[in-house]
Structure formats: C-alpha cells, structure tokens
Write a protein that holds these residues in place. Structure first.
Motif, PDB file in Angstrom:
ATOM      1  N   MET A 103      24.215  12.731   9.601  1.00 23.61           N
ATOM      2  CA  MET A 103      24.037  11.831   8.487  1.00 23.61           C
ATOM      3  C   MET A 103      23.023  12.419   7.506  1.00 23.61           C
ATOM      4  O   MET A 103      22.132  13.149   7.885  1.00 23.61           O
ATOM      5  N   THR A 104      23.145  12.032   6.286  1.00 24.73           N
ATOM      6  CA  THR A 104      22.258  12.508   5.231  1.00 24.73           C
ATOM      7  C   THR A 104      21.003  11.658   5.198  1.00 24.73           C
ATOM      8  O   THR A 104      21.070  10.439   5.297  1.00 24.73           O
ATOM      9  N   GLU A 105      19.851  12.304   5.053  1.00 22.52           N
ATOM     10  CA  GLU A 105      18.598  11.569   4.965  1.00 22.52           C
ATOM     11  C   GLU A 105      17.879  11.956   3.687  1.00 22.52           C
ATOM     12  O   GLU A 105      17.944  13.096   3.243  1.00 22.52           O
ATOM     13  N   LEU A 106      17.198  11.000   3.109  1.00 22.04           N
ATOM     14  CA  LEU A 106      16.396  11.255   1.925  1.00 22.04           C
ATOM     15  C   LEU A 106      14.974  11.585   2.359  1.00 22.04           C
ATOM     16  O   LEU A 106      14.452  10.979   3.283  1.00 22.04           O
ATOM     17  N   HIS A 107      14.347  12.523   1.692  1.00 24.16           N
ATOM     18  CA  HIS A 107      12.977  12.896   2.011  1.00 24.16           C
ATOM     19  C   HIS A 107      12.149  12.927   0.735  1.00 24.16           C
ATOM     20  O   HIS A 107      11.892  13.992   0.180  1.00 24.16           O
ATOM     21  N   PRO A 108      11.713  11.752   0.256  1.00 23.73           N
ATOM     22  CA  PRO A 108      10.864  11.755  -0.934  1.00 23.73           C
ATOM     23  C   PRO A 108       9.491  12.345  -0.606  1.00 23.73           C
ATOM     24  O   PRO A 108       9.131  12.488   0.566  1.00 23.73           O
ATOM     25  N   SER A 109       8.744  12.662  -1.623  1.00 28.60           N
ATOM     26  CA  SER A 109       7.423  13.245  -1.389  1.00 28.60           C
ATOM     27  C   SER A 109       6.544  12.281  -0.597  1.00 28.60           C
ATOM     28  O   SER A 109       6.748  11.071  -0.611  1.00 28.60           O
ATOM     29  N   ILE A 110       5.583  12.833   0.073  1.00 29.27           N
ATOM     30  CA  ILE A 110       4.712  12.035   0.932  1.00 29.27           C
ATOM     31  C   ILE A 110       3.925  11.006   0.120  1.00 29.27           C
ATOM     32  O   ILE A 110       3.704   9.887   0.573  1.00 29.27           O
ATOM     33  N   ILE A 111       3.545  11.354  -1.089  1.00 29.62           N
ATOM     34  CA  ILE A 111       2.806  10.419  -1.937  1.00 29.62           C
ATOM     35  C   ILE A 111       3.681   9.220  -2.284  1.00 29.62           C
ATOM     36  O   ILE A 111       3.226   8.071  -2.213  1.00 29.62           O
ATOM     37  N   VAL A 112       4.936   9.478  -2.623  1.00 24.74           N
ATOM     38  CA  VAL A 112       5.878   8.393  -2.935  1.00 24.74           C
ATOM     39  C   VAL A 112       6.080   7.511  -1.701  1.00 24.74           C
ATOM     40  O   VAL A 112       6.143   6.279  -1.808  1.00 24.74           O
ATOM     41  N   GLN A 113       6.157   8.112  -0.533  1.00 24.59           N
ATOM     42  CA  GLN A 113       6.317   7.339   0.701  1.00 24.59           C
ATOM     43  C   GLN A 113       5.142   6.391   0.908  1.00 24.59           C
ATOM     44  O   GLN A 113       5.334   5.212   1.222  1.00 24.59           O
ATOM     45  N   PHE A 114       3.927   6.896   0.746  1.00 21.33           N
ATOM     46  CA  PHE A 114       2.743   6.066   0.966  1.00 21.33           C
ATOM     47  C   PHE A 114       2.635   4.954  -0.071  1.00 21.33           C
ATOM     48  O   PHE A 114       2.320   3.812   0.273  1.00 21.33           O
ATOM     49  N   ILE A 115       2.895   5.277  -1.321  1.00 27.29           N
ATOM     50  CA  ILE A 115       2.805   4.264  -2.381  1.00 27.29           C
ATOM     51  C   ILE A 115       3.859   3.186  -2.185  1.00 27.29           C
ATOM     52  O   ILE A 115       3.559   1.984  -2.241  1.00 27.29           O
ATOM     53  N   SER A 116       5.100   3.596  -1.952  1.00 26.23           N
ATOM     54  CA  SER A 116       6.169   2.605  -1.803  1.00 26.23           C
ATOM     55  C   SER A 116       5.992   1.773  -0.536  1.00 26.23           C
ATOM     56  O   SER A 116       6.241   0.565  -0.537  1.00 26.23           O
ATOM     57  N   CYS A 117       5.541   2.386   0.526  1.00 23.58           N
ATOM     58  CA  CYS A 117       5.297   1.669   1.776  1.00 23.58           C
ATOM     59  C   CYS A 117       4.219   0.604   1.588  1.00 23.58           C
ATOM     60  O   CYS A 117       4.396  -0.553   1.970  1.00 23.58           O
ATOM     61  N   THR A 118       3.127   0.991   0.974  1.00 20.01           N
ATOM     62  CA  THR A 118       2.022   0.059   0.761  1.00 20.01           C
ATOM     63  C   THR A 118       2.429  -1.064  -0.179  1.00 20.01           C
ATOM     64  O   THR A 118       2.170  -2.247   0.097  1.00 20.01           O
ATOM     65  N   ALA A 119       3.090  -0.722  -1.280  1.00 21.22           N
ATOM     66  CA  ALA A 119       3.520  -1.742  -2.247  1.00 21.22           C
ATOM     67  C   ALA A 119       4.512  -2.715  -1.614  1.00 21.22           C
ATOM     68  O   ALA A 119       4.409  -3.940  -1.817  1.00 21.22           O
ATOM     69  N   ALA A 120       5.457  -2.193  -0.855  1.00 20.84           N
ATOM     70  CA  ALA A 120       6.449  -3.060  -0.219  1.00 20.84           C
ATOM     71  C   ALA A 120       5.789  -4.003   0.785  1.00 20.84           C
ATOM     72  O   ALA A 120       6.117  -5.194   0.842  1.00 20.84           O
ATOM     73  N   CYS A 121       4.853  -3.511   1.556  1.00 21.01           N
ATOM     74  CA  CYS A 121       4.199  -4.349   2.562  1.00 21.01           C
ATOM     75  C   CYS A 121       3.275  -5.384   1.925  1.00 21.01           C
ATOM     76  O   CYS A 121       3.177  -6.507   2.424  1.00 21.01           O
ATOM     77  N   VAL A 122       2.629  -5.037   0.835  1.00 24.75           N
ATOM     78  CA  VAL A 122       1.838  -6.029   0.102  1.00 24.75           C
ATOM     79  C   VAL A 122       2.780  -7.102  -0.446  1.00 24.75           C
ATOM     80  O   VAL A 122       2.478  -8.304  -0.399  1.00 24.75           O
ATOM     81  N   GLY A 123       3.940  -6.682  -0.943  1.00 23.15           N
ATOM     82  CA  GLY A 123       4.938  -7.641  -1.409  1.00 23.15           C
ATOM     83  C   GLY A 123       5.398  -8.571  -0.299  1.00 23.15           C
ATOM     84  O   GLY A 123       5.526  -9.783  -0.503  1.00 23.15           O
TER      85      GLY A 123
END
Length: 153
Positions: A1-21
């Motif tokens: 299967m294909t996996e996306l690998h965004p940059s580590i900074i994008v991962q941390f920002i999106s993870c934190t923003a989503a969890c705060v949401g």
C-alpha cells in the motif's frame, strides 16, 4: 500500500493542532487544553523516536501508549481532573486510522494478501495501545498499594 510521509515538522504541527481541536470538541476547558496539546506533541515525538530506534510499529506504539498513560496520570494529579481527559486526547496520534483504511480498501478491492497483512498490522497497533495503557494501570495500582502498605508500617 502507498503511504504518505510528510515532513516531521508538518506531522508535529498537524498532530498537535488536531488534538487541541479534539480537546475543544470534547469540551476540555482552560489550561487542560494546553496540556492535551503538549501531551499529543510529546506522544507523537515518543512514537517517532521509538519507531526510529526500534523499527517496529508494535513496539513503538506500545512505548508511546505507555508514555500517554503515564502522562495522563501525572496531568490528572496536577490538574485535579480525571486521567481519561488527557489519555483520550493524547492517544489520538496513535490511532491506526491509515491501517483501518488500507484494510477496508484491500477488502473491497478483493486483495486477500494485502487485507491479511494490513489487518495484522491494525490488530498489533490496537494491542500496543491497549497493552501500554494496561502497563501504567498495573504500575499505578500496585504502586498505590505499596505506598499505603509503607504508610501503615
């Protein structure tokens, strides 16, 4: 299967923003939202580091789940709030949504080998989360019993 690998900074920002949401959506109030965001950020950091060292999704998830459960216990005492608040929100980065998607996709596309492979990974990730939470519950329970025993003596 294909996996996306965004940059580590994008991962941390999106993870934190989503969890705060999610924390706001679950009506978490005040500084507890901040602690949920910090916990989610650290949870993903723990996962990335563990995966980089161990090269094993199950063990990385297990280590991260142990961190989440321990963090939730500490934050519960600091904030005089239930640990479930922090454990629920901070565990979101560990939820294996991509594995579930790929299992369903492979199943619908009639790809039995991929379904089995992704299904195995999905089950292992879920077990890692559950076992990590159980480790801290056991340590917490017996630590409390031991503390009470020492206090009586």
């Amino acid at each position: 299967m294909t996996e996306l690998h965004p940059s580590i900074i994008v991962q941390f920002i999106s993870c934190t923003a989503a969890c705060v949401g999610f924390a706001l959506w679950f009506n978490v109030k005040g500084k507890q939202v901040l602690f949920c965001g910090i916990g989610a950020f650290c949870t993903w950091g723990m996962y990335v580091i563990s995966d980089g060292i161990l090269h094993n999704y199950f063990l990385a998830t297990l280590v991260s789940a142990i961190f989440v459960a321990g963090y939730a216990q500490v934050m519960a005492r600091v904030n005089k709030a239930p640990a479930t608040i922090f454990q629920s929100v901070c565990a979101f980065p560990l939820v294996p949504g991509n594995n579930l998607y790929f299992v369903m996709y492979a199943m619908v596309m009639d790809m039995p080998k991929e379904t089995a492979s992704e299904g195995k990974q999905l089950v292992l990730n879920c077990l890692g989360i559950a076992m990590g939470f159980m480790v801290i519950e056991i340590v917490n329970k017996y630590g409390t019993l031991f503390y009470r025993m020492l206090k009586k003596a």
